[in-house]
Design a protein around this motif. Structure first.
Motif, PDB file in Angstrom:
ATOM      1  N   PHE A 181      15.248  43.872 -31.840  1.00  9.88           N
ATOM      2  CA  PHE A 181      15.949  44.541 -30.742  1.00  9.88           C
ATOM      3  C   PHE A 181      16.908  43.611 -30.013  1.00  9.88           C
ATOM      4  O   PHE A 181      17.904  44.055 -29.456  1.00  9.88           O
ATOM      5  CB  PHE A 181      14.944  45.110 -29.732  1.00  9.88           C
ATOM      6  N   LEU A 182      16.590  42.303 -30.012  1.00 10.38           N
ATOM      7  CA  LEU A 182      17.378  41.366 -29.215  1.00 10.38           C
ATOM      8  C   LEU A 182      18.689  41.027 -29.893  1.00 10.38           C
ATOM      9  O   LEU A 182      19.744  41.026 -29.264  1.00 10.38           O
ATOM     10  CB  LEU A 182      16.568  40.090 -28.954  1.00 10.38           C
ATOM     11  N   LEU A 183      18.627  40.735 -31.201  1.00 10.69           N
ATOM     12  CA  LEU A 183      19.827  40.250 -31.902  1.00 10.69           C
ATOM     13  C   LEU A 183      21.010  41.208 -31.768  1.00 10.69           C
ATOM     14  O   LEU A 183      22.117  40.764 -31.449  1.00 10.69           O
ATOM     15  CB  LEU A 183      19.503  39.966 -33.370  1.00 10.69           C
ATOM     16  N   PRO A 184      20.834  42.520 -31.966  1.00 10.39           N
ATOM     17  CA  PRO A 184      21.982  43.410 -31.782  1.00 10.39           C
ATOM     18  C   PRO A 184      22.510  43.394 -30.359  1.00 10.39           C
ATOM     19  O   PRO A 184      23.714  43.531 -30.138  1.00 10.39           O
ATOM     20  CB  PRO A 184      21.424  44.799 -32.127  1.00 10.39           C
ATOM     21  N   GLU A 185      21.612  43.176 -29.377  1.00  6.54           N
ATOM     22  CA  GLU A 185      22.050  43.185 -27.976  1.00  6.54           C
ATOM     23  C   GLU A 185      22.943  41.999 -27.665  1.00  6.54           C
ATOM     24  O   GLU A 185      23.817  42.095 -26.812  1.00  6.54           O
ATOM     25  CB  GLU A 185      20.840  43.174 -27.040  1.00  6.54           C
ATOM     26  N   VAL A 186      22.688  40.859 -28.342  1.00 12.88           N
ATOM     27  CA  VAL A 186      23.551  39.707 -28.085  1.00 12.88           C
ATOM     28  C   VAL A 186      24.701  39.664 -29.092  1.00 12.88           C
ATOM     29  O   VAL A 186      25.397  38.666 -29.200  1.00 12.88           O
ATOM     30  CB  VAL A 186      22.761  38.373 -28.119  1.00 12.88           C
ATOM     31  N   GLY A 187      24.871  40.737 -29.834  1.00 16.60           N
ATOM     32  CA  GLY A 187      26.051  40.857 -30.669  1.00 16.60           C
ATOM     33  C   GLY A 187      25.901  40.396 -32.103  1.00 16.60           C
ATOM     34  O   GLY A 187      26.875  40.274 -32.815  1.00 16.60           O
ATOM     35  N   ILE A 188      24.644  40.108 -32.516  1.00 19.55           N
ATOM     36  CA  ILE A 188      24.441  39.708 -33.911  1.00 19.55           C
ATOM     37  C   ILE A 188      23.798  40.879 -34.640  1.00 19.55           C
ATOM     38  O   ILE A 188      22.665  41.246 -34.344  1.00 19.55           O
ATOM     39  CB  ILE A 188      23.515  38.483 -34.016  1.00 19.55           C
ATOM     40  N   THR A 189      24.533  41.488 -35.557  1.00 19.29           N
ATOM     41  CA  THR A 189      23.919  42.583 -36.315  1.00 19.29           C
ATOM     42  C   THR A 189      23.620  42.089 -37.717  1.00 19.29           C
ATOM     43  O   THR A 189      24.523  41.727 -38.467  1.00 19.29           O
ATOM     44  CB  THR A 189      24.845  43.807 -36.381  1.00 19.29           C
ATOM     45  N   LEU A 190      22.339  42.046 -38.037  1.00 21.00           N
ATOM     46  CA  LEU A 190      21.893  41.608 -39.356  1.00 21.00           C
ATOM     47  C   LEU A 190      21.173  42.764 -40.013  1.00 21.00           C
ATOM     48  O   LEU A 190      20.622  43.627 -39.323  1.00 21.00           O
ATOM     49  CB  LEU A 190      20.929  40.424 -39.226  1.00 21.00           C
ATOM     50  N   PRO A 191      21.145  42.797 -41.358  1.00 19.13           N
ATOM     51  CA  PRO A 191      20.316  43.804 -42.012  1.00 19.13           C
ATOM     52  C   PRO A 191      18.847  43.557 -41.645  1.00 19.13           C
ATOM     53  O   PRO A 191      18.464  42.399 -41.398  1.00 19.13           O
ATOM     54  CB  PRO A 191      20.551  43.558 -43.503  1.00 19.13           C
ATOM     55  N   PRO A 192      18.027  44.613 -41.584  1.00 15.97           N
ATOM     56  CA  PRO A 192      16.623  44.441 -41.187  1.00 15.97           C
ATOM     57  C   PRO A 192      15.894  43.405 -42.033  1.00 15.97           C
ATOM     58  O   PRO A 192      15.083  42.635 -41.516  1.00 15.97           O
ATOM     59  CB  PRO A 192      16.019  45.833 -41.399  1.00 15.97           C
ATOM     60  N   LEU A 193      16.213  43.355 -43.332  1.00 15.99           N
ATOM     61  CA  LEU A 193      15.511  42.399 -44.194  1.00 15.99           C
ATOM     62  C   LEU A 193      15.779  40.971 -43.740  1.00 15.99           C
ATOM     63  O   LEU A 193      14.857  40.152 -43.657  1.00 15.99           O
ATOM     64  CB  LEU A 193      15.941  42.597 -45.647  1.00 15.99           C
ATOM     65  N   THR A 194      17.041  40.668 -43.388  1.00 16.81           N
ATOM     66  CA  THR A 194      17.388  39.317 -42.935  1.00 16.81           C
ATOM     67  C   THR A 194      16.664  38.998 -41.633  1.00 16.81           C
ATOM     68  O   THR A 194      16.121  37.904 -41.459  1.00 16.81           O
ATOM     69  CB  THR A 194      18.906  39.212 -42.725  1.00 16.81           C
ATOM     70  N   THR A 195      16.676  39.975 -40.691  1.00 16.77           N
ATOM     71  CA  THR A 195      15.951  39.773 -39.435  1.00 16.77           C
ATOM     72  C   THR A 195      14.485  39.473 -39.719  1.00 16.77           C
ATOM     73  O   THR A 195      13.902  38.557 -39.126  1.00 16.77           O
ATOM     74  CB  THR A 195      16.050  41.034 -38.553  1.00 16.77           C
ATOM     75  N   GLY A 196      13.905  40.237 -40.630  1.00 13.50           N
ATOM     76  CA  GLY A 196      12.492  40.052 -40.966  1.00 13.50           C
ATOM     77  C   GLY A 196      12.227  38.691 -41.557  1.00 13.50           C
ATOM     78  O   GLY A 196      11.271  38.007 -41.167  1.00 13.50           O
ATOM     79  N   ILE A 197      13.093  38.262 -42.489  1.00 12.41           N
ATOM     80  CA  ILE A 197      12.923  36.946 -43.108  1.00 12.41           C
ATOM     81  C   ILE A 197      13.030  35.869 -42.047  1.00 12.41           C
ATOM     82  O   ILE A 197      12.239  34.920 -42.003  1.00 12.41           O
ATOM     83  CB  ILE A 197      13.960  36.746 -44.226  1.00 12.41           C
ATOM     84  N   LEU A 198      14.001  36.032 -41.148  1.00 14.21           N
ATOM     85  CA  LEU A 198      14.187  35.088 -40.050  1.00 14.21           C
ATOM     86  C   LEU A 198      12.911  35.009 -39.198  1.00 14.21           C
ATOM     87  O   LEU A 198      12.415  33.923 -38.885  1.00 14.21           O
ATOM     88  CB  LEU A 198      15.364  35.557 -39.195  1.00 14.21           C
ATOM     89  N   GLY A 199      12.366  36.177 -38.834  1.00 11.64           N
ATOM     90  CA  GLY A 199      11.177  36.224 -37.981  1.00 11.64           C
ATOM     91  C   GLY A 199       9.974  35.579 -38.647  1.00 11.64           C
ATOM     92  O   GLY A 199       9.321  34.702 -38.067  1.00 11.64           O
ATOM     93  N   ILE A 200       9.687  35.979 -39.883  1.00 10.91           N
ATOM     94  CA  ILE A 200       8.541  35.412 -40.594  1.00 10.91           C
ATOM     95  C   ILE A 200       8.754  33.919 -40.812  1.00 10.91           C
ATOM     96  O   ILE A 200       7.833  33.116 -40.668  1.00 10.91           O
ATOM     97  CB  ILE A 200       8.324  36.145 -41.938  1.00 10.91           C
ATOM     98  N   GLY A 201      10.008  33.547 -41.114  1.00  5.97           N
ATOM     99  CA  GLY A 201      10.311  32.134 -41.344  1.00  5.97           C
ATOM    100  C   GLY A 201      10.067  31.302 -40.104  1.00  5.97           C
ATOM    101  O   GLY A 201       9.421  30.249 -40.173  1.00  5.97           O
ATOM    102  N   ILE A 202      10.532  31.772 -38.950  1.00  7.83           N
ATOM    103  CA  ILE A 202      10.377  30.996 -37.712  1.00  7.83           C
ATOM    104  C   ILE A 202       8.902  30.877 -37.355  1.00  7.83           C
ATOM    105  O   ILE A 202       8.409  29.802 -37.011  1.00  7.83           O
ATOM    106  CB  ILE A 202      11.161  31.653 -36.556  1.00  7.83           C
ATOM    107  N   TYR A 203       8.177  32.012 -37.476  1.00  9.51           N
ATOM    108  CA  TYR A 203       6.753  32.003 -37.129  1.00  9.51           C
ATOM    109  C   TYR A 203       6.009  30.980 -37.977  1.00  9.51           C
ATOM    110  O   TYR A 203       5.238  30.160 -37.480  1.00  9.51           O
ATOM    111  CB  TYR A 203       6.178  33.406 -37.349  1.00  9.51           C
ATOM    112  N   ASN A 204       6.267  31.005 -39.299  1.00 11.07           N
ATOM    113  CA  ASN A 204       5.533  30.096 -40.177  1.00 11.07           C
ATOM    114  C   ASN A 204       6.054  28.673 -40.077  1.00 11.07           C
ATOM    115  O   ASN A 204       5.317  27.739 -40.401  1.00 11.07           O
ATOM    116  CB  ASN A 204       5.575  30.599 -41.613  1.00 11.07           C
ATOM    117  N   ALA A 205       7.319  28.504 -39.618  1.00 15.63           N
ATOM    118  CA  ALA A 205       7.825  27.150 -39.416  1.00 15.63           C
ATOM    119  C   ALA A 205       6.978  26.434 -38.370  1.00 15.63           C
ATOM    120  O   ALA A 205       6.663  25.251 -38.517  1.00 15.63           O
ATOM    121  CB  ALA A 205       9.285  27.196 -38.983  1.00 15.63           C
TER     122      ALA A 205
END
Lengths: 240, 221
Positions: free
Chosen positions: B77-101
């Protein structure tokens, strides 16, 4: 020391500013989030009971002298650790009715989370029991204690000291994992925040509050598990 | 209970099999992101400057102490609000990646701190530079505890990918949910998805164990 004070001051100022800035909005969405928090707490508390019970049952059963009991416990652990929690929740909620067992959302959520984490806990319990020195078993056998009392009075109290710290971490993981129970139509904090976000579009505030609530839960568990650990050690020291 | 084999082979399998690559892609990319980003987080965490080390430690704690699903929704929900529109899969990969990092950073730190202090001192006594010390002394010795833990995180990430179905990413769980709500038959789709995860994680566990023995044998010769 000075940097620390400065950092804390900045943090407090930031938080105060944020709370102040969002105070009017907070009144709008906070009640819904807190209602969600109650559901989360309910799921987490019931799941904790189920998790502890199944972890100890399966952990002890994996060391059973009968191969059939061992085999069932191993199958339980492998199946529940090998598949996703979300898949299990779906299975409990949508597939079990096909077998003639319809569960309420709360029951499905608790069963899914409890059994899933019980499987992880079973490995902890098994590891802790095998870590109890062999001589303790032999001494208990030499004193002619029956098998059940050997387990409950000699082995498990010593295993408990080893079990508690990893169990605390597992409990924190479990509370975090309850966030997926919205899949079975429960409105927990996570789902409540998504709903509130769709109503009010205050993404940052709503999710910061949600993350903060979860963070408080984990810190609370860490703190109480620390107390429990102290207690279990004191007990051990007194009996030695 | 009525398991419909015809339904399984004609509807469920043809729709589940094409999305298997999405699940695997999400797993592999998130894992790579976690491994690399975790390294940077760990380097910040063990920095000599308190002003860097303390916030990095708090950030790791915050990421570890909150649920992945909430973080995924937050990003979503946040990324589109700050003007970054990514496909859901990319957002998901980013989220899982950061969490596991954040989890990986702690694993790296534990592995490096398990190297005895004498090794650092010996490297300094031999006048080895920072690069040689890390490459030849510290990293090889810290690998044996790190590798199996990373393997377990790979399996963990694999089992976290169903969360992406909340973001409407067309992965395995989402596909079986869709089949379920279209035909109002969840049994076959959900059971097959579960079986797939079970088989894959059992295979992965065996692979991880093989890599683990290889690593410990090649390093502790």
């Amino acid at each position: 020391m000075n940097t620390r004070v400065a950092a804390i001051a900045v943090l407090v100022a930031f938080l105060a500013g944020m709370v102040f800035a969002t105070f009017s909005e907070l009144r709008v969405f906070l009640p819904a989030l807190l209602r969600g928090a109650l559901i989360t707490i309910e799921v987490a508390a019931l799941s904790f009971l189920l998790m502890t019970a199944s972890a100890f049952t399966a952990g002890v059963a994996r060391l059973s002298p009968w191969w059939s009991v061992r085999w069932i416990a191993t199958a339980y652990v492998e199946v529940f650790r090998g598949t996703s929690l979300l898949v299990q929740l779906f299975w409990f909620f949508f597939v079990l009715p096909e077998f003639g067992l319809t569960l309420s959302p709360m029951a499905a959520g608790v069963l899914g989370v409890g059994f899933n984490f019980g499987a992880y806990g079973a490995e902890i319990v098994r590891g802790a029991i095998t870590a109890v020195p062999r001589g303790q078993w032999e001494a208990a056998a030499a004193l002619n204690l029956p098998v059940f009392r050997r387990m409950t009075r000699i082995v498990l109290p010593q295993a408990l000291v080893v079990v508690i710290p990893p169990f605390g971490n597992l409990t924190i993981e479990m509370v975090k994992a309850t966030s997926v129970v919205s899949a079975v139509t429960l409105v927990d904090i996570t789902y409540a925040s998504v709903q509130q976000n769709q109503l009010h579009y205050r993404t940052v505030e709503i999710f910061v509050v949600t993350l903060f609530l979860y963070y408080c839960f984990s810190q609370l568990i860490r703190f109480s598990m620390g107390l429990l650990e102290e207690r279990s050690k004191r007990h051990l020291a007194a009996t030695r | 209970m009525n398991w419909d084999w015809q339904f399984t082979f004609e509807v469920v399998l043809p729709r589940l099999l094409p999305v298997v690559p999405v699940t695997i892609q999400a797993t592999v990319l998130s894992f790579l992101l976690a491994v690399v980003l975790g390294l940077f987080l760990m380097l910040l965490r063990i920095s000599r400057f308190k002003l860097i080390a303390v916030p990095a430690g708090e950030l790791i704690e915050l990421i570890r102490g909150t649920p992945l699903l909430v973080q995924l929704f937050f990003l979503f929900f946040l990324l589109p609000e700050v003007g970054i529109t990514l496909p859901p899969l990319t957002t998901g990969i980013l989220g899982i990646g950061i969490y596991n990092a954040a989890l990986c950073a702690e694993v790296y730190r534990a592995g490096i701190q398990a190297v005895p202090a004498g090794q650092w001192e010996a490297a300094k006594a031999l006048n080895l530079g920072a690069y040689r010390t890390w490459r030849d002394i510290i990293i090889p010795q810290s690998l044996p505890p790190i590798v199996p833990a990373l393997g377990n995180y790979l399996i963990g990430i694999f089992k976290e990918t169903p969360l992406l179905s909340f973001l409407a990413v067309g992965e395995l769980m989402h596909a079986s949910k869709l089949i379920g709500s279209e035909y109002y038959r969840f049994t076959e789709a959900v059971t097959l998805a579960g079986l797939f995860f079970l088989v894959m994680s059992l295979v992965a566990a065996v692979l991880v164990r093989m890599v683990e023995t290889r690593v410990s044998r090649s390093i502790l010769r």
